[in-house]
Design an enzyme around this catalytic site. Structure first.
Site, PDB file in Angstrom:
ATOM      1  N   HIS A   1       0.854  -1.197   0.000  1.00 43.43           N
ATOM      2  CA  HIS A   1       0.000   0.000   0.000  1.00 43.43           C
ATOM      3  C   HIS A   1       0.884   1.240   0.000  1.00 43.43           C
ATOM      4  O   HIS A   1       1.190   1.817   1.046  1.00 43.43           O
ATOM      5  CB  HIS A   1      -0.936   0.004   1.211  1.00 43.43           C
ATOM      6  CG  HIS A   1      -2.063   0.981   1.065  1.00 43.43           C
ATOM      7  ND1 HIS A   1      -3.365   0.587   0.928  1.00 43.43           N
ATOM      8  CD2 HIS A   1      -2.074   2.337   1.006  1.00 43.43           C
ATOM      9  CE1 HIS A   1      -4.144   1.659   0.803  1.00 43.43           C
ATOM     10  NE2 HIS A   1      -3.367   2.729   0.860  1.00 43.43           N
TER      11      HIS A   1
ATOM     12  N   HIS B   1       1.289   4.817  -2.532  1.00 37.75           N
ATOM     13  CA  HIS B   1       0.849   5.595  -3.686  1.00 37.75           C
ATOM     14  C   HIS B   1       2.036   6.288  -4.358  1.00 37.75           C
ATOM     15  O   HIS B   1       2.984   6.695  -3.688  1.00 37.75           O
ATOM     16  CB  HIS B   1      -0.194   6.618  -3.268  1.00 37.75           C
ATOM     17  CG  HIS B   1      -1.457   6.005  -2.773  1.00 37.75           C
ATOM     18  ND1 HIS B   1      -2.441   5.563  -3.620  1.00 37.75           N
ATOM     19  CD2 HIS B   1      -1.895   5.741  -1.518  1.00 37.75           C
ATOM     20  CE1 HIS B   1      -3.441   5.066  -2.912  1.00 37.75           C
ATOM     21  NE2 HIS B   1      -3.127   5.147  -1.625  1.00 37.75           N
TER      22      HIS B   1
ATOM     23  N   HIS C   1      -9.754   0.607  -2.177  1.00 36.30           N
ATOM     24  CA  HIS C   1      -9.802   1.189  -0.837  1.00 36.30           C
ATOM     25  C   HIS C   1     -11.208   1.036  -0.273  1.00 36.30           C
ATOM     26  O   HIS C   1     -12.198   1.197  -0.979  1.00 36.30           O
ATOM     27  CB  HIS C   1      -9.471   2.679  -0.880  1.00 36.30           C
ATOM     28  CG  HIS C   1      -8.028   2.994  -1.083  1.00 36.30           C
ATOM     29  ND1 HIS C   1      -7.270   2.444  -2.084  1.00 36.30           N
ATOM     30  CD2 HIS C   1      -7.193   3.833  -0.397  1.00 36.30           C
ATOM     31  CE1 HIS C   1      -6.034   2.924  -2.018  1.00 36.30           C
ATOM     32  NE2 HIS C   1      -5.965   3.772  -1.007  1.00 36.30           N
TER      33      HIS C   1
ATOM     34  N   GLU D   1     -11.863   3.066   5.586  1.00 31.80           N
ATOM     35  CA  GLU D   1     -10.962   4.044   6.193  1.00 31.80           C
ATOM     36  C   GLU D   1     -11.796   5.220   6.701  1.00 31.80           C
ATOM     37  O   GLU D   1     -11.936   5.430   7.895  1.00 31.80           O
ATOM     38  CB  GLU D   1      -9.919   4.516   5.187  1.00 31.80           C
ATOM     39  CG  GLU D   1      -8.974   5.584   5.717  1.00 31.80           C
ATOM     40  CD  GLU D   1      -8.109   6.195   4.626  1.00 31.80           C
ATOM     41  OE1 GLU D   1      -7.035   6.714   4.974  1.00 31.80           O
ATOM     42  OE2 GLU D   1      -8.499   6.185   3.445  1.00 31.80           O
TER      43      GLU D   1
ATOM     44  N   ASP E   1       1.221   3.988   2.955  1.00 33.40           N
ATOM     45  CA  ASP E   1       0.232   4.841   2.303  1.00 33.40           C
ATOM     46  C   ASP E   1       0.898   5.996   1.558  1.00 33.40           C
ATOM     47  O   ASP E   1       1.163   5.897   0.365  1.00 33.40           O
ATOM     48  CB  ASP E   1      -0.786   5.334   3.340  1.00 33.40           C
ATOM     49  CG  ASP E   1      -2.123   5.716   2.722  1.00 33.40           C
ATOM     50  OD1 ASP E   1      -2.258   5.660   1.485  1.00 33.40           O
ATOM     51  OD2 ASP E   1      -3.035   6.066   3.484  1.00 33.40           O
ATOM     52  N   ASP E   2       1.186   7.099   2.248  1.00 33.47           N
ATOM     53  CA  ASP E   2       1.763   8.292   1.623  1.00 33.47           C
ATOM     54  C   ASP E   2       2.837   8.899   2.523  1.00 33.47           C
ATOM     55  O   ASP E   2       2.578   9.880   3.236  1.00 33.47           O
ATOM     56  CB  ASP E   2       0.669   9.344   1.361  1.00 33.47           C
ATOM     57  CG  ASP E   2      -0.388   8.863   0.401  1.00 33.47           C
ATOM     58  OD1 ASP E   2      -0.057   8.580  -0.762  1.00 33.47           O
ATOM     59  OD2 ASP E   2      -1.559   8.767   0.824  1.00 33.47           O
TER      60      ASP E   2
END
Length: 349
Positions: free
Chosen positions: A23, A25, A211, A214, A292-293
């Site tokens: 996961h 991006h 996704h 969340e 994630d980021d």
């Protein structure tokens, strides 16, 4: 198994624990130094949240918090202006992940975001795939497969176009498309409308990785499970709020890409102790930790394993999380088997 006696506490280096990263991006994988250099090179101004105020936290329980997050992400994406920038992002992601023990990285990209600078979505994807194949041959780098992701913020017909593109480049191993996803604010769009796109990806043999769970709770997860039949869920942590939903996740064998750092930064949970990682694992869910980021949230993959350690996961349990990440991945068999053996060696230290 660990040779440590009962009750002994060992804290092996989580950066050397072999693992997979499922996961991450594309824009969000950038080093903050990289986006700053790109902004200067292109004469662009970055928000203070990517400057002196970095990293920041967001409150997404209302839509203003998500808008702030999305605006910051878009500002970073605006700095990616061509092939050399795109190649740099892929290469640095693979090297940074490799330095943290990742043997396999599935990097998620929406080609429409970068298409204007390189002549379309097909050249965009080809650049990413070519660099993924190239950097995967470098010593110390994670091997890289690619997930093509559609956006909930755009029309479902665009998602079908992206699914067909992903299917055209579907394959196994580094430099191939290995999955198809659906990202962005899950409060937008109707999940069911994206089912035809996921059917295209399914026929191509791609992993289905939307996704869900969340910003929204169990009902959204149920809709996603029913309409898209995913292999994994990006996040999915809020399945813990309904035992029936969590039971279905476990029974269906759907892996959860749990990203503790981003959950806390986005205000999904108030702090580390609130992240339901232990409860999910104890319920039998397959969990793959993700960052994630990192560009936005300031924490990479290794730090997610450190969060698990704060939540009192033993080294043997951290090793189980690493194995689960590999099982849930589309890593080639040789990569997985080598990593499993090296996990055993990590525990035997």
């Amino acid at each position: 198994m660990s040779p440590d006696p009962p009750g002994a506490v060992r804290e092996r280096d989580t950066a050397t624990l072999p693992k997979a990263h499922l996961h991450l991006h594309f824009t969000g994988s950038m080093r903050v130094s990289t986006v700053r250099e790109m902004s200067q090179a292109h004469g662009l101004r970055l928000p203070s949240a990517l400057g002196d105020d970095w990293p920041v936290t967001f409150e997404t329980r209302d839509e203003r918090g998500w808008f702030r997050f999305q605006s910051l992400y878009d500002a970073a994406r605006h700095c990616v202006r061509g092939e050399s920038d795109m190649r740099r992002i892929v290469r640095e992601a693979a090297l940074d992940d490799g330095a943290e023990g990742s043997r396999w990285l599935e990097l998620q990209v929406d080609p429409t975001s970068y298409a204007p600078f390189v002549g379309g979505i097909t050249p965009t994807l080809e650049i990413v795939l070519d660099e993924a194949a190239s950097v995967s041959r470098e010593p110390g780098a994670a091997q890289v497969g690619v997930i093509v992701a559609a956006s909930r913020m755009r029309h479902e017909l665009e998602a079908r176009t992206l699914a067909r593109l992903a299917a055209r480049y579907a394959g196994e191993g580094p430099g191939a498309v290995v999955g198809f996803g659906l990202s962005n604010d899950e409060r937008r769009g109707e999940t069911e409308a994206f089912a035809p796109a996921f059917a295209i990806a399914r026929r191509a043999g791609l992993a289905l990785v939307p996704h869900a769970g969340e910003l929204l709770g169990p009902d959204a997860i149920e809709r996603t499970l029913t309409s898209l039949s995913p292999d994994r869920l990006g996040h999915g942590v809020r399945s813990i709020e309904d035992p029936r939903t969590l039971d279905r996740v476990v029974e269906d064998g759907v892996a959860l890409e749990v990203c503790p750092g981003s959950n806390i930064s986005l205000g999904v949970y108030d702090g580390i102790d609130d992240v339901p990682l232990r409860q999910l694992v104890d319920a039998g869910a397959t969990v793959a930790l993700g960052a994630d980021d990192p560009l936005i949230f300031g924490s990479r993959l290794q730090e997610q394993y450190e969060v698990a350690r704060v939540l009192e996961f033993t080294d043997a349990e951290l090793a189980d999380l690493a194995r689960a990440s590999l099982r849930a991945s589309r890593a080639p068999t040789e990569v997985r088997e080598t990593a499993y053996a090296d996990i055993d060696a990590w525990l035997a230290q």
